[in-house]
Motif scaffolding. Structure first.
Motif, short mmCIF file in Angstrom:
data_model
loop_
_atom_site.label_atom_id
_atom_site.label_comp_id
_atom_site.label_asym_id
_atom_site.label_seq_id
_atom_site.Cartn_x
_atom_site.Cartn_y
_atom_site.Cartn_z
N ALA A 1 -17.68 1.42 21.51
CA ALA A 1 -16.90 2.42 20.77
C ALA A 1 -17.22 2.38 19.28
CB ALA A 1 -15.41 2.19 21.00
N LEU A 2 -17.48 1.18 18.74
CA LEU A 2 -17.84 1.08 17.32
C LEU A 2 -19.12 1.85 17.05
CD1 LEU A 2 -17.19 -2.70 16.55
CD2 LEU A 2 -15.94 -0.74 15.64
N GLY A 3 -20.11 1.65 17.95
CA GLY A 3 -21.39 2.35 17.78
C GLY A 3 -21.22 3.85 17.91
N LEU A 4 -20.43 4.28 18.89
CA LEU A 4 -20.24 5.71 19.09
C LEU A 4 -19.51 6.32 17.90
CD1 LEU A 4 -19.15 5.93 22.86
CD2 LEU A 4 -21.41 6.26 21.87
N ARG B 1 -12.91 -17.00 31.91
CA ARG B 1 -14.27 -16.48 31.95
C ARG B 1 -14.76 -15.96 30.60
NH1 ARG B 1 -15.54 -12.22 36.34
NH2 ARG B 1 -13.58 -11.23 35.77
N VAL B 2 -13.89 -15.92 29.59
CA VAL B 2 -14.34 -15.32 28.33
C VAL B 2 -15.45 -16.20 27.74
CG1 VAL B 2 -12.60 -16.48 26.91
CG2 VAL B 2 -13.54 -14.29 26.18
N ASN B 3 -16.48 -15.54 27.18
CA ASN B 3 -17.65 -16.30 26.74
C ASN B 3 -17.98 -15.99 25.28
OD1 ASN B 3 -19.41 -13.96 26.60
ND2 ASN B 3 -19.28 -13.95 28.83
N VAL B 4 -18.98 -16.69 24.77
CA VAL B 4 -19.27 -16.60 23.33
C VAL B 4 -19.74 -15.22 22.89
CG1 VAL B 4 -19.76 -19.06 23.11
CG2 VAL B 4 -21.60 -17.48 23.62
N SER B 5 -20.05 -14.32 23.84
CA SER B 5 -20.46 -12.98 23.42
C SER B 5 -19.33 -12.28 22.67
CB SER B 5 -20.90 -12.15 24.62
OG SER B 5 -19.80 -11.82 25.42
N LEU B 6 -18.12 -12.78 22.82
CA LEU B 6 -16.99 -12.21 22.09
C LEU B 6 -17.25 -12.26 20.58
CD1 LEU B 6 -14.03 -11.15 22.30
CD2 LEU B 6 -13.29 -13.51 22.06
N ILE B 7 -17.97 -13.29 20.14
CA ILE B 7 -18.25 -13.45 18.72
C ILE B 7 -19.04 -12.25 18.19
CG2 ILE B 7 -19.48 -14.88 17.04
CD1 ILE B 7 -18.82 -17.27 18.92
N ILE B 8 -19.93 -11.71 19.03
CA ILE B 8 -20.72 -10.54 18.60
C ILE B 8 -19.78 -9.40 18.22
CG2 ILE B 8 -22.42 -8.82 19.31
CD1 ILE B 8 -23.63 -10.88 21.18
N VAL C 1 -17.86 -10.08 15.01
CA VAL C 1 -18.69 -9.89 13.81
C VAL C 1 -18.94 -8.40 13.58
CG1 VAL C 1 -20.98 -10.28 12.83
CG2 VAL C 1 -19.77 -12.15 13.96
N ALA C 2 -19.13 -7.66 14.69
CA ALA C 2 -19.45 -6.23 14.56
C ALA C 2 -18.31 -5.45 13.92
CB ALA C 2 -19.78 -5.64 15.93
N LEU C 3 -17.06 -5.89 14.14
CA LEU C 3 -15.93 -5.13 13.61
C LEU C 3 -15.97 -5.00 12.08
CD1 LEU C 3 -13.12 -6.34 16.02
CD2 LEU C 3 -13.73 -3.95 15.59
N PRO C 4 -16.00 -6.13 11.33
CA PRO C 4 -16.08 -5.96 9.87
C PRO C 4 -17.39 -5.33 9.41
CG PRO C 4 -16.24 -8.29 10.49
CD PRO C 4 -15.85 -7.53 11.72
N HIS D 1 -11.94 4.47 13.55
CA HIS D 1 -11.82 3.42 12.55
C HIS D 1 -11.89 2.07 13.26
CE1 HIS D 1 -10.07 0.71 9.64
NE2 HIS D 1 -10.28 1.63 8.72
N PRO D 2 -12.69 1.11 12.72
CA PRO D 2 -12.86 -0.16 13.44
C PRO D 2 -11.56 -0.83 13.83
CG PRO D 2 -14.41 -0.04 11.63
CD PRO D 2 -13.54 1.19 11.52
N PHE D 3 -10.58 -0.82 12.94
CA PHE D 3 -9.33 -1.48 13.26
C PHE D 3 -8.64 -0.78 14.45
CE2 PHE D 3 -4.72 -2.16 12.49
CZ PHE D 3 -4.71 -3.54 12.66
#
Lengths: 372, 360
Positions: free
Chosen positions: A77-80, A207-214, A217-220, A304-306
């Motif tokens: 959604a951020l990219g779109l 099951r949540v994994n480190v890809s959450l960090i991506i 980071v993408a939000l800000p 809006h990212p937020f």
């Protein structure tokens, strides 16, 4: 004739306050309508709402599932949203996600059991490239032939789906899979490690994994890009006032390219999160619909990212809630779709208030109009 | 005062025995994960009939939960895990695509028994169960061989996995046992349950001249399309007579009730079943039923005779000689394919047109 005591009056300027308030009103109204739905099914609305909205996230595991589901939707959604701000309507996030997943899977399969720590980062980069490449097709056709990017990007989703099927039924099929359409299960260094693996007992089984960090980071980064960079500004101007953008010397085609490439890359990375995350392989049934839901997420989040972060959590919750009411109350799962539909319809309804305001009819004035 | 004490004692005994009784009768929690909606009229409906049969038989000894419309994606794992967390001791996952998810969850719940329909991977607490649907498919072929005027059959297929390929083969061999010139056209729709795609595929087959259709998909759409277009077809998974009485020849049905009941009985007795089950007509796990008046008596009689032979073990659908598409013997006379070979079949018999997608 019965006349409503209120009428809609056009605003001279769209109300910025209503732009923020409309989604909140829509959510509140959805909850109210949802209570009516539950009551009409013979359930206590409050108890059912609790199962629907609270129970799914009442445990650590539930929160983990919520984040696992919301994260790829949020990223797409951020990219779109970057594109939508520039009036470039990329509807094909789903297909771009598939191609991202394909590119990453290619690396994972080629370097199966012999890759190093570099493999996972390489897969993320490959996924971004794959998604961007897929999105560049509508970009070329839009800038060169004026083809409508909505149609092209949407149709390419089905092509991407067939591409996944071709690969898992054909060259990438696991030879040990008995002609079943799956690739090999990726080796450990081709999968995102789960937080549970190094966070101790309290995350056991999640099951949540480190890809959450991506995504985190993408939000800000998305916010900075949209609000604080010249490129983001150009895109916004191109969206709000195309002729002004041309006068200012901003290139139209450049905006289209940038919008589609960013959207494609984000969706591609979301694809990697899936194949190298909960799936751990590529298979023909991988159609989670995140790319389509992300369109709703971007709209609901007001680009809006937020807002997008909140909206993705809400959509994930509605999905988990649908499962919860099914398991606990034995209601049909279609209830999630009913809630999604309600939310969208009510949002469209509330959005009217951005450009119009409600005004109380004065009986005298109405009478005067009628005499005329 | 005496009376009061007496009453108290009676109440205490009653409460105690009450709680004991409740302990003894604590139902075993069983859960089913469904691919489609219960109202699909086919695959999922058949499983739900089986669940209800087990429930009727076991009464208060079990309690059941269902989750329908569970996609074969990463979501399946969450649903299965959730059911295990909520105290279900027996969990049935009723679609092929749940295989890896079931195994993953089973690893973290060693005390829960999982039963996966139609897969090929198992574990200590994951048992596979499946039905030899190629047997009723063969019988449907026998009927199709009699009623097809054009000698062209149509098959709406889901995924090119052995389970489906062998049903196409059985249907074709059944028909060719009556009319050796018959051919079968196949359309793949890459989905188990998608009524609109099932309909399109049926229309395409009818357009290419097929006049008797069978499907290995979950809804009644193919049968209904056949009725709309004036050709004949079969029901699959469940008795589908009611959906299209003017086109319905017979239904190949799954019968899961006895299996689910035996799993429930084993669980209640405290020794959960762990063996794999692959049953057919002989075991009462499937059947060809509701043969309609559209079927000529000779055809019905022959199908009934074959059914009796299959049930008695006199006839095996995959006994040689079986010719491959090139007309050469794939299975020589006197030889019969083993279960392992049937479970990995990826080639067509003579009479089926086209190639198995992705077969190497």
């Amino acid at each position: 004739m019965i006349r409503a005591p209120w009428r809609l009056v056009p605003r001279t300027l769209p109300s910025p306050r209503m732009r923020v308030l409309a989604p909140m009103m829509a959510v509140a109204l959805t909850v109210i309508f949802g209570c009516i739905v539950f009551a009409s099914l013979g359930l206590s609305p409050l108890a059912a709402m609790k199962v629907f909205l609270i129970e799914p996230i009442s445990t650590i595991n539930g929160v983990s599932e919520l984040l696992l589901k919301a994260s790829p939707m949020c990223l797409i959604a951020l990219g779109l949203a970057v594109g939508y701000r520039a009036n470039v309507w990329n509807i094909g996030g789903e297909g771009q996600m598939y191609v991202g997943g394909i590119f990453a899977s290619g690396l994972a399969i080629y370097f199966h059991e012999r890759g190093g720590v570099w493999l996972l980062p390489a897969m993320v980069v490959a996924g971004a490239i794959g998604g961007a490449l897929w999105a560049s097709i509508p970009a070329v056709l839009k800038t060169r032939c004026h083809a409508n990017e909505i149609l092209v990007s949407l149709m390419l989703t089905y092509v991407a789906d067939l591409l996944v099927k071709y690969l898992v039924y054909g060259p990438w099929q696991d030879p040990a899979a008995n002609n079943f359409p799956l690739t090999v299960a990726f080796s450990d260094n081709a999968q995102f490690p789960m937080f549970a693996a190094f966070a101790g007992d309290w995350l056991e089984g999640t099951r949540v994994n480190v890809s959450l960090i991506i995504t985190l980071v993408a939000l800000p980064v998305a916010w900075l890009f949209m609000q604080r960079t010249f490129a983001g500004y150009q895109l916004t101007v191109a969206g709000l006032a195309p002729s002004a953008a041309r006068y200012a010397g901003f290139s139209g085609p450049a905006a289209i390219w940038m919008a589609l490439l960013i959207g494609g890359a984000a969706a591609g990375v979301a694809g990697v999160m899936e194949v190298a995350g909960p799936l751990g392989q590529l298979n023909d049934r991988w159609t989670p619909g995140y790319g389509f839901t992300a369109i709703i997420v971007a709209t609901l989040g007001r680009l809006h990212p937020f807002g997008i972060a909140l909206a993705s959590l809400l959509m994930a919750l509605v999905y988990l809630g649908g499962e919860a009411v099914q398991i606990s109350l034995q209601l049909p799962k279609a209830i999630s779709l009913v809630f999604q539909g309600l939310l969208l319809m009510l949002l469209l309804g509330c959005d009217v208030l951005v450009n119009y305001r409600l005004e109380r009819r004065r009986p005298a004035a109405t009478a005067a109009v009628e005499i005329k | 005062m005496k009376l009061f004490k007496k009453l108290l004692a009676v109440a205490a005994v009653a409460a105690l025995s009450g709680s004991l009784a409740a302990d003894a009768a604590d139902p075993v929690k069983m859960a089913w994960v469904y691919l489609g909606p219960v109202g699909d009229g086919g695959w999922t409906y058949a499983h739900d009939l089986g669940r209800k049969a087990a429930e009727a038989k076991m009464g208060a000894k079990i309690s059941t939960t269902i989750v329908e419309n569970v996609p074969e994606s990463a979501d399946a794992e969450r649903v299965i895990r959730d059911l295990a967390t909520k105290g279900n001791k027996i969990i049935f996952t009723t679609s092929f695509g749940y295989m890896d998810s079931t195994l993953k969850v089973a690893k973290s719940f060693p005390k829960v028994n999982f039963y996966h329909a139609t897969g090929f991977k198992d574990a200590a607490n994951v048992a596979i169960y499946n039905s030899r649907m190629y047997e009723p498919a063969y019988l449907a072929g026998v009927i199709a061989g009699h009623v097809s005027k054009k000698g062209v059959l149509g098959f709406v297929a889901s995924f090119p996995i052995p389970e489906v390929v062998r049903n196409i083969n059985a249907y074709t061999m059944g028909a060719r046992s009556v009319n050796p010139k018959i051919t079968t056209k196949v359309v793949w729709i890459s989905s188990w349950f998608d009524p609109s795609k099932e309909r399109q595929a049926a229309e395409a087959l009818i357009g290419q001249g097929a006049d008797v259709l069978l499907q290995n998909t979950d809804s009644s759409a193919v049968l209904q399309t056949a009725q709309d277009k004036g050709v004949l077809a079969f029901g699959w998974d469940s008795d589908m007579t009611q959906y299209a009485p003017k086109a319905h020849l017979a239904s190949c049905i799954e019968v899961w009730g006895p299996y689910y009941t035996s799993v429930a009985e084993a669980a209640v007795s405290g020794k959960p079943m762990t063996k794999a089950v692959w049953g057919g007509i002989k075991d009462g796990m499937n059947d060809l039923v509701s043969v309609s008046s559209l079927v000529p008596p000779a055809a019905a009689k022959m199908a009934a005779a074959k059914k009796a032979d299959i049930a008695s073990g006199k006839f095996n659908v995959f006994a040689g000689p079986i010719k491959g598409q090139d007309g050469k013997d794939k299975v020589p006379a006197g030889k019969t394919l083993t279960d392992k070979e049937i479970d990995g079949i990826n080639w067509y018999v003579e009479g089926v047109e086209g190639a198995v997608p992705g077969a190497k």
